[in-house]
Design a protein around this motif. Structure first.
Motif, PDB file in Angstrom:
ATOM      1  N   PRO A  84       0.815  -1.229   0.000  1.00  0.00           N
ATOM      2  CA  PRO A  84       0.000   0.000   0.000  1.00  0.00           C
ATOM      3  C   PRO A  84       0.842   1.269   0.000  1.00  0.00           C
ATOM      4  O   PRO A  84       0.476   2.249  -0.647  1.00  0.00           O
ATOM      5  N   SER A  85       1.978   1.265   0.707  1.00  0.00           N
ATOM      6  CA  SER A  85       2.810   2.467   0.774  1.00  0.00           C
ATOM      7  C   SER A  85       3.406   2.795  -0.593  1.00  0.00           C
ATOM      8  O   SER A  85       3.441   3.960  -1.007  1.00  0.00           O
ATOM      9  N   PHE A  86       3.872   1.767  -1.312  1.00  0.00           N
ATOM     10  CA  PHE A  86       4.434   1.995  -2.647  1.00  0.00           C
ATOM     11  C   PHE A  86       3.353   2.468  -3.611  1.00  0.00           C
ATOM     12  O   PHE A  86       3.574   3.385  -4.418  1.00  0.00           O
ATOM     13  N   ILE A  87       2.169   1.861  -3.547  1.00  0.00           N
ATOM     14  CA  ILE A  87       1.064   2.238  -4.431  1.00  0.00           C
ATOM     15  C   ILE A  87       0.689   3.702  -4.228  1.00  0.00           C
ATOM     16  O   ILE A  87       0.480   4.451  -5.196  1.00  0.00           O
ATOM     17  N   GLU A  88       0.650   4.140  -2.966  1.00  0.00           N
ATOM     18  CA  GLU A  88       0.306   5.533  -2.685  1.00  0.00           C
ATOM     19  C   GLU A  88       1.391   6.488  -3.174  1.00  0.00           C
ATOM     20  O   GLU A  88       1.107   7.522  -3.788  1.00  0.00           O
ATOM     21  N   LYS A  89       2.658   6.151  -2.906  1.00  0.00           N
ATOM     22  CA  LYS A  89       3.759   7.009  -3.341  1.00  0.00           C
ATOM     23  C   LYS A  89       3.811   7.100  -4.860  1.00  0.00           C
ATOM     24  O   LYS A  89       4.074   8.170  -5.419  1.00  0.00           O
ATOM     25  N   ALA A 118      -3.622   0.774  -7.733  1.00  0.00           N
ATOM     26  CA  ALA A 118      -4.592   0.442  -6.685  1.00  0.00           C
ATOM     27  C   ALA A 118      -5.343  -0.840  -7.016  1.00  0.00           C
ATOM     28  O   ALA A 118      -5.934  -0.962  -8.098  1.00  0.00           O
ATOM     29  N   PRO A 119      -5.334  -1.813  -6.104  1.00  0.00           N
ATOM     30  CA  PRO A 119      -6.067  -3.059  -6.351  1.00  0.00           C
ATOM     31  C   PRO A 119      -7.546  -2.900  -6.017  1.00  0.00           C
ATOM     32  O   PRO A 119      -7.921  -2.093  -5.165  1.00  0.00           O
ATOM     33  N   GLY A 124     -16.050   8.629 -11.969  1.00  0.00           N
ATOM     34  CA  GLY A 124     -14.719   8.551 -11.388  1.00  0.00           C
ATOM     35  C   GLY A 124     -13.863   9.677 -11.915  1.00  0.00           C
ATOM     36  O   GLY A 124     -14.382  10.665 -12.442  1.00  0.00           O
ATOM     37  N   PRO A 125     -12.544   9.519 -11.825  1.00  0.00           N
ATOM     38  CA  PRO A 125     -11.859   8.421 -11.130  1.00  0.00           C
ATOM     39  C   PRO A 125     -11.542   8.785  -9.684  1.00  0.00           C
ATOM     40  O   PRO A 125     -11.450   9.955  -9.328  1.00  0.00           O
ATOM     41  N   VAL A 126     -11.365   7.753  -8.864  1.00  0.00           N
ATOM     42  CA  VAL A 126     -10.855   7.898  -7.495  1.00  0.00           C
ATOM     43  C   VAL A 126      -9.646   6.990  -7.365  1.00  0.00           C
ATOM     44  O   VAL A 126      -9.763   5.767  -7.519  1.00  0.00           O
ATOM     45  N   ASN A 127      -8.491   7.585  -7.151  1.00  0.00           N
ATOM     46  CA  ASN A 127      -7.228   6.829  -7.108  1.00  0.00           C
ATOM     47  C   ASN A 127      -7.043   5.954  -8.347  1.00  0.00           C
ATOM     48  O   ASN A 127      -6.525   4.847  -8.277  1.00  0.00           O
ATOM     49  N   GLY A 128      -7.503   6.465  -9.485  1.00  0.00           N
ATOM     50  CA  GLY A 128      -7.341   5.735 -10.742  1.00  0.00           C
ATOM     51  C   GLY A 128      -8.411   4.707 -11.021  1.00  0.00           C
ATOM     52  O   GLY A 128      -8.349   4.023 -12.052  1.00  0.00           O
ATOM     53  N   LEU A 129      -9.414   4.568 -10.152  1.00  0.00           N
ATOM     54  CA  LEU A 129     -10.486   3.591 -10.341  1.00  0.00           C
ATOM     55  C   LEU A 129     -11.752   4.262 -10.865  1.00  0.00           C
ATOM     56  O   LEU A 129     -12.039   5.415 -10.530  1.00  0.00           O
ATOM     57  N   PHE A 130     -12.508   3.512 -11.670  1.00  0.00           N
ATOM     58  CA  PHE A 130     -13.776   4.001 -12.210  1.00  0.00           C
ATOM     59  C   PHE A 130     -14.906   3.068 -11.807  1.00  0.00           C
ATOM     60  O   PHE A 130     -14.704   1.872 -11.582  1.00  0.00           O
TER      61      PHE A 130
END
Length: 407
Positions: free
Chosen positions: A41-46, A368-369, A109-115
């Motif tokens: 999660p930390s890498f995905i956020e960064k 983001a998964p 969307g998008p939110v954190n790249g999600l639709f």
């Protein structure tokens, strides 16, 4: 093996953070350590917030396939280049193409790249799904448990896709407004449910606003700090903002600047802040738009006034803080307008304005998964399968209706 020292861990991480999602998905196969790192999660956020991961325009263009049938449509999701040169039509990268479908309804969307995508089969059973275009991961949502009285008619609905910062849970709030036909509007109702990605389930909510009000879908997913916002207009033509906190799962209300009752308004995002776009759209050469930004709750600041010297049009979104995307009514083009230079750039899309099927988003790709890490791994879902497959219960409803209508 050759005696050379490995690169320092922080340098490896810094290099990986600069790479696009497509490369990182391949590099997960290099070793177990990189696999765990890229999925953390930390890498995905960064990576999502890294300066190299710049926002780009993503366009969803919906057209009627008239050569087949009036209800058959084609949908294309296209990503534009990071930098758009004024006066030069930018190149497009096709992320997804869905030819000859009948049930695509809308995308949010998008939110954190999600639709969030929606389909409806012949007016029955709305189906929803979460989609990450960068990783191609997709998840269909289970049916929402709405129990509606038979004499109610579906009048309106709105969605909100958001992220619970405390539980790291993606949530979908679904608001539906029903009108009481028998009581001639005396018992109109508002129903709501919220979906949790962690639990893969829905639960009922109690919305606290009148069914006579109308919620407007924002141009971008207006979810900030775990709170989603809609612009609301009452029967008295007074605007307010309704909100939903993804953490507490509570609805709220907030005031907006004074907007003339005859003006149109919508919400979007501008530079990481909630923005309100108001104006009198459609008038060639004379339409004027104001952009307001929320500084803190209840306090708005007008940051931009735009009078585009273009033909009859409709606003589609804000880009790069001060530029605006318009659809041109007469030519069915999608253009980018720079108010500083008054430069109009054709974005290279031919729209089908008869069905108003065009969405323009500010998009950043993401790792983001959608599925939980401990979820049982079954067959991998595909967004294409979602739109080209008819669930059996929907087929039976449609088949029964078709039989009744023709006998």
């Amino acid at each position: 093996m050759d005696g050379r020292r490995p690169l320092p861990e922080d340098l490896v991480v810094d290099i990986l953070l600069r790479l696009p999602v497509e490369s990182l998905l391949r590099f997960k196969c290099v070793c177990k350590h990189w696999y765990a790192l890229i999925k953390s999660p930390s890498f995905i956020e960064k990576h999502f917030h890294h300066k190299n991961n710049c926002a780009r325009l993503l366009v969803c263009n919906l057209k009627v396939a008239r050569e087949v049938h009036s209800i058959v449509r084609s949908v294309v999701f296209s990503l534009l280049l990071e930098e758009i040169v004024p006066g030069v039509t930018p190149e497009q990268k096709t992320l997804l193409q869905l030819p000859r479908i009948t049930d695509f309804t809308c995308v949010a969307g998008p939110v954190n790249g999600l639709f969030l995508v929606q389909k409806k089969f012949y007016g029955y059973n709305v189906c929803l799904g979460l989609w990450n275009p960068a990783t191609r991961e997709f998840r269909s949502l289970p049916p929402a448990p709405f129990v509606i009285e038979a004499f109610f008619s579906d009048h309106d609905h709105q969605f909100g896709l958001g992220f619970d910062l405390l539980t790291l849970d993606y949530k979908v709030v679904w608001i539906r407004v029903f009108w009481d036909e028998q009581g001639e509007g005396a018992n109109n109702r508002v129903y709501a449910c919220v979906y949790s990605s962690c639990n893969n389930s829905w639960k009922h909510l109690t919305p606290e606003f009148p069914p006579s009000s109308t919620l407007s879908a924002p141009l971008d997913a207006t979810c900030l700090n775990g709170v989603y916002y809609w612009l609301c207009r009452g029967l008295d033509d007074i605007y307010t903002i309704r909100s939903f906190d993804m953490g507490s799962e509570q609805f709220g209300e907030m005031q907006v600047p004074d907007i003339p009752s005859e003006h149109w308004g919508t919400l979007t995002l501008r530079g990481g802040s909630l923005a309100l776009l108001t104006g009198d759209p459609g008038k060639p050469m004379t339409s004027i738009y104001d952009v307001w930004v929320l500084k803190q709750e209840g306090i708005w600041s007008k940051v931009l006034t735009v009078q585009p010297h273009i033909d009859a049009h409709w606003p589609r979104n804000i880009w790069d803080n001060d530029k605006m995307v318009f659809e041109i009514t007469e030519t069915s083009q999608l253009v980018l307008y720079d108010p500083t230079t008054r430069q109009v750039t054709d974005l290279g899309f031919q729209l089908d304005l008869n069905i108003a099927g065009c969405w323009v988003f500010n998009y950043k790709e993401s790792l983001a998964p959608i599925k939980r890490g401990n979820e049982t791994q079954g067959e991998v879902e595909q967004i294409e399968h979602f739109f080209y497959t008819i669930p059996m219960d929907e087929y039976m409803i449609w088949n029964t209706k078709y039989f009744n209508d023709n006998n």
